[in-house]
Motif scaffolding. Structure first.
Motif, PDB file in Angstrom:
ATOM      1  N   ILE A   1     -18.487  23.057   3.008  1.00 44.07           N
ATOM      2  CA  ILE A   1     -19.523  23.583   3.909  1.00 44.07           C
ATOM      3  C   ILE A   1     -20.249  22.431   4.598  1.00 44.07           C
ATOM      4  N   ASN A   2     -20.585  21.393   3.863  1.00 42.44           N
ATOM      5  CA  ASN A   2     -21.307  20.264   4.449  1.00 42.44           C
ATOM      6  C   ASN A   2     -20.409  19.306   5.216  1.00 42.44           C
ATOM      7  N   ASN A   3     -19.140  19.261   4.905  1.00 46.03           N
ATOM      8  CA  ASN A   3     -18.250  18.306   5.557  1.00 46.03           C
ATOM      9  C   ASN A   3     -17.515  18.865   6.773  1.00 46.03           C
ATOM     10  N   LEU A   4     -17.327  20.161   6.845  1.00 42.27           N
ATOM     11  CA  LEU A   4     -16.617  20.739   7.992  1.00 42.27           C
ATOM     12  C   LEU A   4     -17.479  20.787   9.250  1.00 42.27           C
ATOM     13  N   LEU A   5     -18.799  20.793   9.083  1.00 44.66           N
ATOM     14  CA  LEU A   5     -19.746  20.798  10.209  1.00 44.66           C
ATOM     15  C   LEU A   5     -19.429  21.888  11.230  1.00 44.66           C
ATOM     16  N   LEU A   6     -19.265  23.112  10.731  1.00 44.47           N
ATOM     17  CA  LEU A   6     -18.931  24.237  11.602  1.00 44.47           C
ATOM     18  C   LEU A   6     -20.148  24.726  12.373  1.00 44.47           C
ATOM     19  N   ASP A   7     -19.932  25.067  13.625  1.00 40.40           N
ATOM     20  CA  ASP A   7     -20.954  25.751  14.406  1.00 40.40           C
ATOM     21  C   ASP A   7     -20.864  27.240  14.105  1.00 40.40           C
ATOM     22  N   ILE A   8     -21.926  27.976  14.382  1.00 39.76           N
ATOM     23  CA  ILE A   8     -21.904  29.424  14.188  1.00 39.76           C
ATOM     24  C   ILE A   8     -20.763  30.005  15.017  1.00 39.76           C
ATOM     25  N   GLY A   9     -19.938  30.836  14.361  1.00 43.42           N
ATOM     26  CA  GLY A   9     -18.785  31.449  15.017  1.00 43.42           C
ATOM     27  C   GLY A   9     -17.484  30.687  14.808  1.00 43.42           C
ATOM     28  N   GLN A  10     -17.558  29.470  14.326  1.00 46.46           N
ATOM     29  CA  GLN A  10     -16.350  28.674  14.078  1.00 46.46           C
ATOM     30  C   GLN A  10     -15.830  28.907  12.667  1.00 46.46           C
ATOM     31  N   SER A  11     -14.522  28.689  12.490  1.00 43.43           N
ATOM     32  CA  SER A  11     -13.922  28.725  11.162  1.00 43.43           C
ATOM     33  C   SER A  11     -12.828  27.673  11.098  1.00 43.43           C
TER      34      SER A  11
ATOM     35  N   ARG B   1     -18.377  30.085   9.635  1.00 38.19           N
ATOM     36  CA  ARG B   1     -19.847  30.107   9.687  1.00 38.19           C
ATOM     37  C   ARG B   1     -20.294  31.322  10.475  1.00 38.19           C
ATOM     38  N   LYS B   2     -21.035  32.209   9.815  1.00 36.83           N
ATOM     39  CA  LYS B   2     -21.491  33.453  10.430  1.00 36.83           C
ATOM     40  C   LYS B   2     -22.915  33.348  10.976  1.00 36.83           C
ATOM     41  N   LYS B   3     -23.772  32.652  10.253  1.00 38.80           N
ATOM     42  CA  LYS B   3     -25.165  32.430  10.641  1.00 38.80           C
ATOM     43  C   LYS B   3     -25.538  31.019  10.230  1.00 38.80           C
ATOM     44  N   LYS B   4     -26.758  30.628  10.549  1.00 38.63           N
ATOM     45  CA  LYS B   4     -27.223  29.286  10.178  1.00 38.63           C
ATOM     46  C   LYS B   4     -27.055  29.034   8.680  1.00 38.63           C
ATOM     47  N   ASP B   5     -27.318  30.071   7.871  1.00 39.18           N
ATOM     48  CA  ASP B   5     -27.283  29.908   6.419  1.00 39.18           C
ATOM     49  C   ASP B   5     -26.212  30.762   5.733  1.00 39.18           C
ATOM     50  N   GLN B   6     -25.238  31.270   6.487  1.00 39.18           N
ATOM     51  CA  GLN B   6     -24.247  32.160   5.885  1.00 39.18           C
ATOM     52  C   GLN B   6     -22.823  31.797   6.310  1.00 39.18           C
ATOM     53  N   TYR B   7     -21.945  31.734   5.316  1.00 34.12           N
ATOM     54  CA  TYR B   7     -20.529  31.421   5.525  1.00 34.12           C
ATOM     55  C   TYR B   7     -19.675  32.501   4.896  1.00 34.12           C
ATOM     56  N   LEU B   8     -18.524  32.752   5.506  1.00 35.60           N
ATOM     57  CA  LEU B   8     -17.531  33.636   4.913  1.00 35.60           C
ATOM     58  C   LEU B   8     -16.441  32.749   4.332  1.00 35.60           C
ATOM     59  N   TYR B   9     -16.163  32.947   3.058  1.00 35.24           N
ATOM     60  CA  TYR B   9     -15.124  32.191   2.356  1.00 35.24           C
ATOM     61  C   TYR B   9     -13.952  33.115   2.089  1.00 35.24           C
ATOM     62  N   ASP B  10     -12.750  32.665   2.421  1.00 36.27           N
ATOM     63  CA  ASP B  10     -11.529  33.412   2.113  1.00 36.27           C
ATOM     64  C   ASP B  10     -10.548  32.487   1.421  1.00 36.27           C
ATOM     65  N   ASN B  11     -10.009  32.934   0.292  1.00 38.91           N
ATOM     66  CA  ASN B  11      -8.882  32.250  -0.319  1.00 38.91           C
ATOM     67  C   ASN B  11      -7.650  32.859   0.333  1.00 38.91           C
TER      68      ASN B  11
ATOM     69  N   GLN C   1     -31.174  24.983   3.384  1.00 39.10           N
ATOM     70  CA  GLN C   1     -31.218  24.140   4.578  1.00 39.10           C
ATOM     71  C   GLN C   1     -30.383  22.876   4.448  1.00 39.10           C
ATOM     72  N   LYS C   2     -29.997  22.497   3.221  1.00 34.12           N
ATOM     73  CA  LYS C   2     -29.154  21.316   3.012  1.00 34.12           C
ATOM     74  C   LYS C   2     -27.687  21.677   2.804  1.00 34.12           C
ATOM     75  N   GLY C   3     -27.372  22.965   2.916  1.00 34.85           N
ATOM     76  CA  GLY C   3     -25.992  23.405   2.753  1.00 34.85           C
ATOM     77  C   GLY C   3     -25.578  23.631   1.314  1.00 34.85           C
ATOM     78  N   ILE C   4     -26.529  23.644   0.397  1.00 36.46           N
ATOM     79  CA  ILE C   4     -26.223  23.885  -1.012  1.00 36.46           C
ATOM     80  C   ILE C   4     -26.171  25.387  -1.253  1.00 36.46           C
ATOM     81  N   VAL C   5     -25.137  25.834  -1.944  1.00 27.10           N
ATOM     82  CA  VAL C   5     -24.939  27.259  -2.172  1.00 27.10           C
ATOM     83  C   VAL C   5     -26.103  27.840  -2.977  1.00 27.10           C
ATOM     84  N   LYS C   6     -26.710  28.898  -2.416  1.00 20.51           N
ATOM     85  CA  LYS C   6     -27.786  29.631  -3.094  1.00 20.51           C
ATOM     86  C   LYS C   6     -27.271  30.931  -3.681  1.00 20.51           C
ATOM     87  N   SER C   7     -26.307  31.545  -2.973  1.00 18.00           N
ATOM     88  CA  SER C   7     -25.827  32.851  -3.401  1.00 18.00           C
ATOM     89  C   SER C   7     -24.360  33.020  -3.030  1.00 18.00           C
ATOM     90  N   ASP C   8     -23.618  33.512  -4.000  1.00 15.48           N
ATOM     91  CA  ASP C   8     -22.229  33.928  -3.810  1.00 15.48           C
ATOM     92  C   ASP C   8     -22.129  35.243  -4.584  1.00 15.48           C
TER      93      ASP C   8
END
Length: 101
Positions: free
Chosen positions: A27-37, A61-71, A84-91
């Protein structure tokens, strides 16, 4: 251990089954913009089943603080919320950050 060392030389990320912190790394290294995957190759370490294997994962990246993860090798998908630092709060159904006073 030679087996694991051989794998790790070809991958930038690892995913350890019992912790959300390894999701923080891409999440922190890919530097995705909202809407990018982006799909990435990952070494998956399943602690509970004593298994190590390469897998493909997709982070979107769906929102500033939300990502969709798919295996991409299984049908597992999850919506991850970060601080705000990209550390996972909720899964949901897996991890939830709990702060004590």
């Amino acid at each position: 251990m030679e087996f694991l060392g051989r794998y790790l030389t070809n991958f930038l990320f690892i995913d350890i089954s019992v912790t959300p912190f390894t999701n923080t790394l891409p999440i922190n290294n890919l530097l995705l913009d909202i809407g990018q995957s982006k799909s990435i190759d990952v070494i998956y370490i399943n602690i509970l089943e004593n298994e190590v294997k390469p897998v493909k994962q997709l982070y979107g990246r769906k929102k500033k603080d939300q990502y969709l993860y798919d295996n991409l090798d299984t049908e597992f998908s999850s919506s991850i919320t970060v601080d705000q630092k990209g550390i996972v709060k909720s899964d949901p159904d897996l991890f939830e950050l709990v702060l004590e006073d």
